[in-house]
Design a protein around this motif. Structure first.
Motif, PDB file in Angstrom:
ATOM      1  N   ILE A 108       0.847  -1.202   0.000  1.00 30.76           N
ATOM      2  CA  ILE A 108       0.000   0.000   0.000  1.00 30.76           C
ATOM      3  C   ILE A 108       0.878   1.245   0.000  1.00 30.76           C
ATOM      4  N   ILE A 109       1.893   1.259   0.873  1.00 30.40           N
ATOM      5  CA  ILE A 109       2.829   2.396   0.941  1.00 30.40           C
ATOM      6  C   ILE A 109       3.543   2.569  -0.397  1.00 30.40           C
ATOM      7  N   ARG A 110       3.963   1.459  -0.967  1.00 23.86           N
ATOM      8  CA  ARG A 110       4.676   1.505  -2.253  1.00 23.86           C
ATOM      9  C   ARG A 110       3.779   2.096  -3.343  1.00 23.86           C
ATOM     10  N   TYR A 111       2.508   1.728  -3.318  1.00 19.70           N
ATOM     11  CA  TYR A 111       1.575   2.279  -4.300  1.00 19.70           C
ATOM     12  C   TYR A 111       1.396   3.785  -4.090  1.00 19.70           C
ATOM     13  N   ILE A 112       1.256   4.203  -2.834  1.00 17.74           N
ATOM     14  CA  ILE A 112       1.069   5.623  -2.528  1.00 17.74           C
ATOM     15  C   ILE A 112       2.297   6.433  -2.953  1.00 17.74           C
ATOM     16  N   GLN A 113       3.475   5.927  -2.663  1.00 19.28           N
ATOM     17  CA  GLN A 113       4.708   6.678  -2.937  1.00 19.28           C
ATOM     18  C   GLN A 113       5.118   6.645  -4.403  1.00 19.28           C
ATOM     19  N   ARG A 114       4.973   5.466  -5.053  1.00 12.67           N
ATOM     20  CA  ARG A 114       5.515   5.312  -6.412  1.00 12.67           C
ATOM     21  C   ARG A 114       4.494   4.917  -7.474  1.00 12.67           C
ATOM     22  N   GLN A 115       3.237   4.727  -7.056  1.00 11.37           N
ATOM     23  CA  GLN A 115       2.187   4.253  -7.978  1.00 11.37           C
ATOM     24  C   GLN A 115       2.574   2.915  -8.616  1.00 11.37           C
ATOM     25  N   GLU A 116       3.237   2.054  -7.849  1.00 11.40           N
ATOM     26  CA  GLU A 116       3.678   0.747  -8.346  1.00 11.40           C
ATOM     27  C   GLU A 116       2.938  -0.364  -7.607  1.00 11.40           C
ATOM     28  N   PHE A 117       2.659  -1.429  -8.344  1.00 10.12           N
ATOM     29  CA  PHE A 117       2.044  -2.617  -7.754  1.00 10.12           C
ATOM     30  C   PHE A 117       3.087  -3.730  -7.681  1.00 10.12           C
ATOM     31  N   PRO A 118       2.894  -4.683  -6.786  1.00 14.28           N
ATOM     32  CA  PRO A 118       3.820  -5.819  -6.730  1.00 14.28           C
ATOM     33  C   PRO A 118       3.807  -6.589  -8.054  1.00 14.28           C
ATOM     34  N   GLU A 119       4.910  -7.175  -8.371  1.00 10.57           N
ATOM     35  CA  GLU A 119       5.035  -7.939  -9.603  1.00 10.57           C
ATOM     36  C   GLU A 119       4.071  -9.125  -9.590  1.00 10.57           C
ATOM     37  N   GLY A 120       3.394  -9.334 -10.723  1.00  8.49           N
ATOM     38  CA  GLY A 120       2.517 -10.491 -10.869  1.00  8.49           C
ATOM     39  C   GLY A 120       1.136 -10.334 -10.255  1.00  8.49           C
ATOM     40  N   THR A 121       0.750  -9.122  -9.847  1.00 10.17           N
ATOM     41  CA  THR A 121      -0.585  -8.956  -9.266  1.00 10.17           C
ATOM     42  C   THR A 121      -1.641  -8.917 -10.365  1.00 10.17           C
ATOM     43  N   ASP A 125      -6.350  -7.643  -7.250  1.00 13.29           N
ATOM     44  CA  ASP A 125      -5.392  -7.278  -6.201  1.00 13.29           C
ATOM     45  C   ASP A 125      -5.037  -5.796  -6.287  1.00 13.29           C
ATOM     46  N   ARG A 126      -4.870  -5.317  -7.512  1.00 14.14           N
ATOM     47  CA  ARG A 126      -4.525  -3.906  -7.706  1.00 14.14           C
ATOM     48  C   ARG A 126      -5.658  -3.001  -7.221  1.00 14.14           C
ATOM     49  N   LYS A 127      -6.873  -3.404  -7.500  1.00 12.43           N
ATOM     50  CA  LYS A 127      -8.042  -2.643  -7.075  1.00 12.43           C
ATOM     51  C   LYS A 127      -8.104  -2.575  -5.541  1.00 12.43           C
ATOM     52  N   TYR A 128      -7.792  -3.698  -4.892  1.00 14.78           N
ATOM     53  CA  TYR A 128      -7.800  -3.759  -3.444  1.00 14.78           C
ATOM     54  C   TYR A 128      -6.729  -2.846  -2.842  1.00 14.78           C
ATOM     55  N   ILE A 129      -5.536  -2.870  -3.426  1.00 14.04           N
ATOM     56  CA  ILE A 129      -4.437  -2.015  -2.954  1.00 14.04           C
ATOM     57  C   ILE A 129      -4.827  -0.538  -3.100  1.00 14.04           C
ATOM     58  N   MET A 130      -5.447  -0.182  -4.226  1.00 13.71           N
ATOM     59  CA  MET A 130      -5.858   1.211  -4.438  1.00 13.71           C
ATOM     60  C   MET A 130      -6.944   1.612  -3.421  1.00 13.71           C
ATOM     61  N   LYS A 131      -7.845   0.691  -3.131  1.00 11.66           N
ATOM     62  CA  LYS A 131      -8.901   0.968  -2.153  1.00 11.66           C
ATOM     63  C   LYS A 131      -8.294   1.170  -0.764  1.00 11.66           C
ATOM     64  N   MET A 132      -7.354   0.303  -0.378  1.00  8.32           N
ATOM     65  CA  MET A 132      -6.711   0.425   0.923  1.00  8.32           C
ATOM     66  C   MET A 132      -5.889   1.728   0.996  1.00  8.32           C
TER      67      MET A 132
END
Length: 134
Positions: A108-121, A125-132
């Protein structure tokens, strides 16, 4: 439902004592509710009211919250709720170490700071990370 005996627990000493007749009903807004309750009480062979202090009704509060969140439409049968009482407090069973060595909120922090998702998601999963992250 065929219930003949009922034990009612409440966290308002005022309401309990007014219901059992130990205290007089003074609030005119509550009188109609009290009259309705008297009618309902006649439907039972035995009914008792017991005061529970707020410190002893955490379970009731949890059930009330659960019932608020649960939306059941007419005609749907709900299975009985199975409740397990744990012998030790929940925080004693907290995960002490993450399998990948990173905190649960790392992605979640990584998405907020760099707009990056974990590899292979996947998109879910991406939608959930953005929601969180929001």
């Amino acid at each position: 439902m065929g219930i003949t005996k009922l034990k009612v627990f409440g966290d308002s000493a005022l309401i309990i004592l007014q219901t059992v007749g130990e205290w007089k009903m003074r609030d005119t807004k509550l009188v109609p509710y009290h009259e309705c309750l008297k009618e309902i009480m006649e439907e039972f062979e035995g009914i008792s009211f017991e005061y529970l202090s707020r410190s002893h009704n955490q379970f009731v509060d949890a059930l009330a919250t659960f019932s608020f969140l649960l939306q059941v439409t007419g005609g749907v049968e709900v299975e009985p709720l199975k409740i397990e009482v744990l012998m030790k407090l929940a925080y004693c069973m907290v995960v002490t170490e993450e399998p990948d060595g990173k905190q649960w909120y790392y992605d979640i922090i990584r998405y907020i700071q760099r707009q990056e998702f974990p590899e292979g998601t996947i998109p879910t999963d991406r939608k959930y990370i953005m929601k969180m992250a929001s």
